[in-house]
Design an enzyme around this catalytic site. Sequence first.
Site, PDB file in Angstrom:
ATOM      1  N   HIS A   1      -3.456  17.096  26.959  1.00  0.00           N
ATOM      2  CA  HIS A   1      -3.655  15.781  27.579  1.00  0.00           C
ATOM      3  C   HIS A   1      -4.826  15.719  28.542  1.00  0.00           C
ATOM      4  O   HIS A   1      -5.073  14.673  29.147  1.00  0.00           O
ATOM      5  CB  HIS A   1      -2.387  15.357  28.324  1.00  0.00           C
ATOM      6  CG  HIS A   1      -2.112  16.202  29.531  1.00  0.00           C
ATOM      7  ND1 HIS A   1      -2.728  15.985  30.744  1.00  0.00           N
ATOM      8  CD2 HIS A   1      -1.316  17.280  29.699  1.00  0.00           C
ATOM      9  CE1 HIS A   1      -2.302  16.902  31.607  1.00  0.00           C
ATOM     10  NE2 HIS A   1      -1.452  17.698  31.004  1.00  0.00           N
TER      11      HIS A   1
ATOM     12  N   ASP B   1      -2.265  18.046  42.204  1.00  0.00           N
ATOM     13  CA  ASP B   1      -3.659  17.618  42.015  1.00  0.00           C
ATOM     14  C   ASP B   1      -3.815  16.297  41.273  1.00  0.00           C
ATOM     15  O   ASP B   1      -4.864  16.021  40.711  1.00  0.00           O
ATOM     16  CB  ASP B   1      -4.401  18.708  41.242  1.00  0.00           C
ATOM     17  CG  ASP B   1      -3.731  19.032  39.912  1.00  0.00           C
ATOM     18  OD1 ASP B   1      -2.942  18.207  39.433  1.00  0.00           O
ATOM     19  OD2 ASP B   1      -3.996  20.116  39.366  1.00  0.00           O
TER      20      ASP B   1
ATOM     21  N   GLU C   1       1.900  23.406  46.312  1.00  0.00           N
ATOM     22  CA  GLU C   1       0.967  23.920  45.283  1.00  0.00           C
ATOM     23  C   GLU C   1      -0.481  23.721  45.752  1.00  0.00           C
ATOM     24  O   GLU C   1      -1.337  23.209  45.025  1.00  0.00           O
ATOM     25  CB  GLU C   1       1.196  23.282  43.906  1.00  0.00           C
ATOM     26  CG  GLU C   1       0.635  24.115  42.771  1.00  0.00           C
ATOM     27  CD  GLU C   1       0.734  23.448  41.396  1.00  0.00           C
ATOM     28  OE1 GLU C   1      -0.078  22.577  41.092  1.00  0.00           O
ATOM     29  OE2 GLU C   1       1.639  23.827  40.631  1.00  0.00           O
TER      30      GLU C   1
ATOM     31  N   HIS D   1       1.728  13.579  24.186  1.00  0.00           N
ATOM     32  CA  HIS D   1       1.634  12.877  25.474  1.00  0.00           C
ATOM     33  C   HIS D   1       1.431  11.380  25.222  1.00  0.00           C
ATOM     34  O   HIS D   1       0.791  10.991  24.245  1.00  0.00           O
ATOM     35  CB  HIS D   1       0.441  13.466  26.230  1.00  0.00           C
ATOM     36  CG  HIS D   1       0.368  13.107  27.680  1.00  0.00           C
ATOM     37  ND1 HIS D   1       0.017  11.858  28.114  1.00  0.00           N
ATOM     38  CD2 HIS D   1       0.586  13.845  28.796  1.00  0.00           C
ATOM     39  CE1 HIS D   1       0.014  11.834  29.442  1.00  0.00           C
ATOM     40  NE2 HIS D   1       0.362  13.032  29.884  1.00  0.00           N
TER      41      HIS D   1
ATOM     42  N   GLU E   1      -8.776  16.486  38.612  1.00  0.00           N
ATOM     43  CA  GLU E   1      -7.776  17.251  39.380  1.00  0.00           C
ATOM     44  C   GLU E   1      -8.391  18.200  40.404  1.00  0.00           C
ATOM     45  O   GLU E   1      -7.844  18.367  41.498  1.00  0.00           O
ATOM     46  CB  GLU E   1      -6.855  18.034  38.438  1.00  0.00           C
ATOM     47  CG  GLU E   1      -5.871  17.171  37.651  1.00  0.00           C
ATOM     48  CD  GLU E   1      -6.486  16.536  36.408  1.00  0.00           C
ATOM     49  OE1 GLU E   1      -7.641  16.842  36.075  1.00  0.00           O
ATOM     50  OE2 GLU E   1      -5.805  15.723  35.755  1.00  0.00           O
TER      51      GLU E   1
ATOM     52  N   ARG F   1      -8.036  15.039  30.603  1.00  0.00           N
ATOM     53  CA  ARG F   1      -9.091  14.010  30.502  1.00  0.00           C
ATOM     54  C   ARG F   1     -10.413  14.585  30.030  1.00  0.00           C
ATOM     55  O   ARG F   1     -11.135  13.954  29.259  1.00  0.00           O
ATOM     56  CB  ARG F   1      -9.300  13.360  31.877  1.00  0.00           C
ATOM     57  CG  ARG F   1      -8.531  12.054  32.046  1.00  0.00           C
ATOM     58  CD  ARG F   1      -8.767  11.456  33.419  1.00  0.00           C
ATOM     59  NE  ARG F   1      -8.293  10.084  33.500  1.00  0.00           N
ATOM     60  CZ  ARG F   1      -7.018   9.727  33.552  1.00  0.00           C
ATOM     61  NH1 ARG F   1      -6.068  10.638  33.494  1.00  0.00           N
ATOM     62  NH2 ARG F   1      -6.688   8.445  33.637  1.00  0.00           N
TER      63      ARG F   1
HETATM   64  C1  UD1 Z   1      -1.849  12.516  34.665  1.00  0.00           C
HETATM   65  C2  UD1 Z   1      -2.648  13.230  35.767  1.00  0.00           C
HETATM   66  C3  UD1 Z   1      -2.891  14.688  35.386  1.00  0.00           C
HETATM   67  C4  UD1 Z   1      -1.596  15.385  34.987  1.00  0.00           C
HETATM   68  C5  UD1 Z   1      -0.900  14.591  33.906  1.00  0.00           C
HETATM   69  C6  UD1 Z   1       0.420  15.199  33.556  1.00  0.00           C
HETATM   70  C7  UD1 Z   1      -4.361  12.015  37.061  1.00  0.00           C
HETATM   71  C8  UD1 Z   1      -5.696  11.401  37.050  1.00  0.00           C
HETATM   72  N1  UD1 Z   1      -3.942  12.582  35.914  1.00  0.00           N
HETATM   73  O1  UD1 Z   1      -2.680  12.424  33.515  1.00  0.00           O
HETATM   74  O2  UD1 Z   1      -3.476  15.361  36.477  1.00  0.00           O
HETATM   75  O3  UD1 Z   1      -1.898  16.687  34.537  1.00  0.00           O
HETATM   76  O4  UD1 Z   1      -0.683  13.244  34.375  1.00  0.00           O
HETATM   77  O5  UD1 Z   1       0.910  14.707  32.338  1.00  0.00           O
HETATM   78  O6  UD1 Z   1      -3.668  11.978  38.057  1.00  0.00           O
HETATM   79  N2  UD1 Z   1       1.593   6.780  29.765  1.00  0.00           N
HETATM   80  C9  UD1 Z   1       2.712   6.088  29.375  1.00  0.00           C
HETATM   81  N3  UD1 Z   1       3.931   6.490  29.880  1.00  0.00           N
HETATM   82  C10 UD1 Z   1       4.072   7.545  30.708  1.00  0.00           C
HETATM   83  C11 UD1 Z   1       2.923   8.256  31.088  1.00  0.00           C
HETATM   84  C12 UD1 Z   1       1.688   7.852  30.626  1.00  0.00           C
HETATM   85  O7  UD1 Z   1       2.635   5.147  28.607  1.00  0.00           O
HETATM   86  O8  UD1 Z   1       5.198   7.852  31.109  1.00  0.00           O
HETATM   87  C13 UD1 Z   1       0.266   6.333  29.272  1.00  0.00           C
HETATM   88  C14 UD1 Z   1      -0.179   5.002  29.916  1.00  0.00           C
HETATM   89  O9  UD1 Z   1      -0.914   4.252  28.975  1.00  0.00           O
HETATM   90  C15 UD1 Z   1      -1.095   5.489  31.044  1.00  0.00           C
HETATM   91  C16 UD1 Z   1      -1.761   6.668  30.371  1.00  0.00           C
HETATM   92  O10 UD1 Z   1      -0.721   7.296  29.609  1.00  0.00           O
HETATM   93  O11 UD1 Z   1      -2.008   4.494  31.464  1.00  0.00           O
HETATM   94  C17 UD1 Z   1      -2.425   7.653  31.273  1.00  0.00           C
HETATM   95  O12 UD1 Z   1      -1.590   8.076  32.319  1.00  0.00           O
HETATM   96  P1  UD1 Z   1      -2.303   8.767  33.627  1.00  0.00           P
HETATM   97  O13 UD1 Z   1      -1.252   9.169  34.604  1.00  0.00           O
HETATM   98  O14 UD1 Z   1      -3.413   7.921  34.106  1.00  0.00           O
HETATM   99  O15 UD1 Z   1      -3.018  10.047  33.009  1.00  0.00           O
HETATM  100  P2  UD1 Z   1      -2.437  11.360  32.375  1.00  0.00           P
HETATM  101  O16 UD1 Z   1      -3.346  11.744  31.266  1.00  0.00           O
HETATM  102  O17 UD1 Z   1      -1.001  11.187  32.093  1.00  0.00           O
HETATM  103  N1  UDP Z   2       7.186  19.058  29.513  1.00  0.00           N
HETATM  104  C1  UDP Z   2       8.337  18.334  29.168  1.00  0.00           C
HETATM  105  N2  UDP Z   2       8.385  17.690  27.956  1.00  0.00           N
HETATM  106  C2  UDP Z   2       7.347  17.733  27.075  1.00  0.00           C
HETATM  107  C3  UDP Z   2       6.169  18.456  27.427  1.00  0.00           C
HETATM  108  C4  UDP Z   2       6.123  19.096  28.657  1.00  0.00           C
HETATM  109  O1  UDP Z   2       9.292  18.295  29.940  1.00  0.00           O
HETATM  110  O2  UDP Z   2       7.453  17.144  25.984  1.00  0.00           O
HETATM  111  C5  UDP Z   2       7.119  19.729  30.823  1.00  0.00           C
HETATM  112  C6  UDP Z   2       6.698  21.187  30.809  1.00  0.00           C
HETATM  113  O3  UDP Z   2       7.814  22.040  30.698  1.00  0.00           O
HETATM  114  C7  UDP Z   2       5.962  21.353  32.128  1.00  0.00           C
HETATM  115  C8  UDP Z   2       5.403  19.978  32.418  1.00  0.00           C
HETATM  116  O4  UDP Z   2       6.103  19.070  31.564  1.00  0.00           O
HETATM  117  O5  UDP Z   2       6.858  21.663  33.190  1.00  0.00           O
HETATM  118  C9  UDP Z   2       3.934  19.932  32.129  1.00  0.00           C
HETATM  119  O6  UDP Z   2       3.480  18.627  32.223  1.00  0.00           O
HETATM  120  P1  UDP Z   2       2.056  18.181  31.697  1.00  0.00           P
HETATM  121  O7  UDP Z   2       1.587  19.100  30.632  1.00  0.00           O
HETATM  122  O8  UDP Z   2       2.178  16.734  31.394  1.00  0.00           O
HETATM  123  O9  UDP Z   2       1.149  18.275  32.993  1.00  0.00           O
HETATM  124  P2  UDP Z   2       0.308  19.453  33.687  1.00  0.00           P
HETATM  125  O10 UDP Z   2       1.218  20.592  33.939  1.00  0.00           O
HETATM  126  O11 UDP Z   2      -0.832  19.789  32.793  1.00  0.00           O
HETATM  127  O12 UDP Z   2      -0.186  18.811  34.952  1.00  0.00           O
END
Ligand code: UD1
Ligand code: UDP
Length: 382
Positions: free
Chosen positions: A222, A97, A119, A255, A133, A224
């Site tokens: 994390h 999602d 999924e 995160h 999502e 939104r």
């Molecule tokens: C995204 C997904 C969410 C998912 C989550 C898992 C969307 C809109 N959101 O949210 O569905 O549950 O990932 O964690 O698709 N950043 C870093 N390094 C990284 C990752 C993120 O610096 O490796 C920072 C960056 O500033 C980036 C921000 O986090 O711009 C947001 O990342 P983004 O993928 O837009 O949103 P998430 O909150 O991570």
């Molecule tokens: N996870 C990880 N390291 C961390 C936190 C989470 O490997 O420090 C793993 C966790 O076991 C799970 C996945 O990341 O499988 C969850 O990711 P996240 O919470 O970012 O996204 P969501 O599941 O909410 O989309």
Amino acid sequence: MKKVLIVFGTRPEAIKMAPVIKELEKYPTEIELKVCVTAQHREMLDQILQVFAISPDYDLNIMQSNQDIYDITINVLAKMKGVLAEAKPDLVLVHGDTTTTFAASLAAFYQQIAVGHVEGGLRTHNIYSPFPEEMNRQLASRLARFHFAPTAANRDNLLKEGIPAERIIITGNTVIDALLMMLAKIQNNPTLQAAIDQTMTQSGYDLPAVTADQKILLVTGHRRENFGQGFLNICEALKEIAHRFPDLDIVYPVHLNPNVREPVNRILSQIKNIFLIEPLPYEAFLHLMGRSTVILTDSGGIQEESPSLSIPTVVMRDNTERQEAVDAGTVKLVGTDKNKIIKAVSALLNDAVSYQQMAMAQNPYGDGKAAKRIADFIRNLP
Ligand code: UD1
Ligand code: UDP
């Protein structure tokens, strides 16, 4: 030969697609497999690619600091055009999602390439929760030709939306495959266990040094829709829990999203029994989960994993697309109300009976063979 292109971009997609990649790789004479990462996440994605030894064929490298959902959609859509034109897959597989999922599905649709949605069928029916999502997954369902639904309830959601039964298969969730794969790798592997211990020690929470009876509250967050007031409530609740339970260690791998890090670091960094650490590599995170007393999270994937490790989990969301876990009694929903969070966590820490009931519940998400079911379905396609 069937040409399959797997596309993903974030940490949870990578974890949940890794078993599908490993399974499809077993049939090199039947399936020509290519992997494309959008790198919607960078560091958090790379951690997972490394753990599962996945080398992508295409890396769109789109992540920008503090990106918004327009940035992700535009960049994935534009860059997938060229990848699809070059790879010419018969089938594109997407997961879950995220905005990568939706935009990659749309990109494939524009070239009339079949999409398989892993999924599929999870629903809250509230398009603003989780945001974006719920809409991403509904749009992916519209764009997909094949739907890999983790549970019967997920399949029923799709049937109600008019998707033909023959295009839906119930597979279980591949997160269980990933979890079991990783636990098997860690077990009886002293070198890896030592590496995990070292990772934990260097993380700022020295898990190998804590005693066996140390109680640990593991926190992740994390979403939104929780940004702003929701995160302030979560932080205030943690502060209060830390005060009421001075002997409890609260461990929070934060995160990398700046909208999360700012309030968390500002409000919680000076509290003695709160350990704010960097995101952990998957093996170390699973190890910490298994060693935790209670988990407090808004994550989707963690709700699915924690029952397998028998750890009661409090979920900081008002609704869930993972009702099976609530019904099975493995997770409890509390939203982001400060008092509800404190009450639910305190109850689990204080009341052994309700703790045991939650810890004993069975995981409703599958048997670890989801990836095989997906691969078999693809191999049998005409
Ligand atoms: C995204 C997904 C969410 C998912 C989550 C898992 C969307 C809109 N959101 O949210 O569905 O549950 O990932 O964690 O698709 N950043 C870093 N390094 C990284 C990752 C993120 O610096 O490796 C920072 C960056 O500033 C980036 C921000 O986090 O711009 C947001 O990342 P983004 O993928 O837009 O949103 P998430 O909150 O991570
Ligand atoms: N996870 C990880 N390291 C961390 C936190 C989470 O490997 O420090 C793993 C966790 O076991 C799970 C996945 O990341 O499988 C969850 O990711 P996240 O919470 O970012 O996204 P969501 O599941 O909410 O989309």
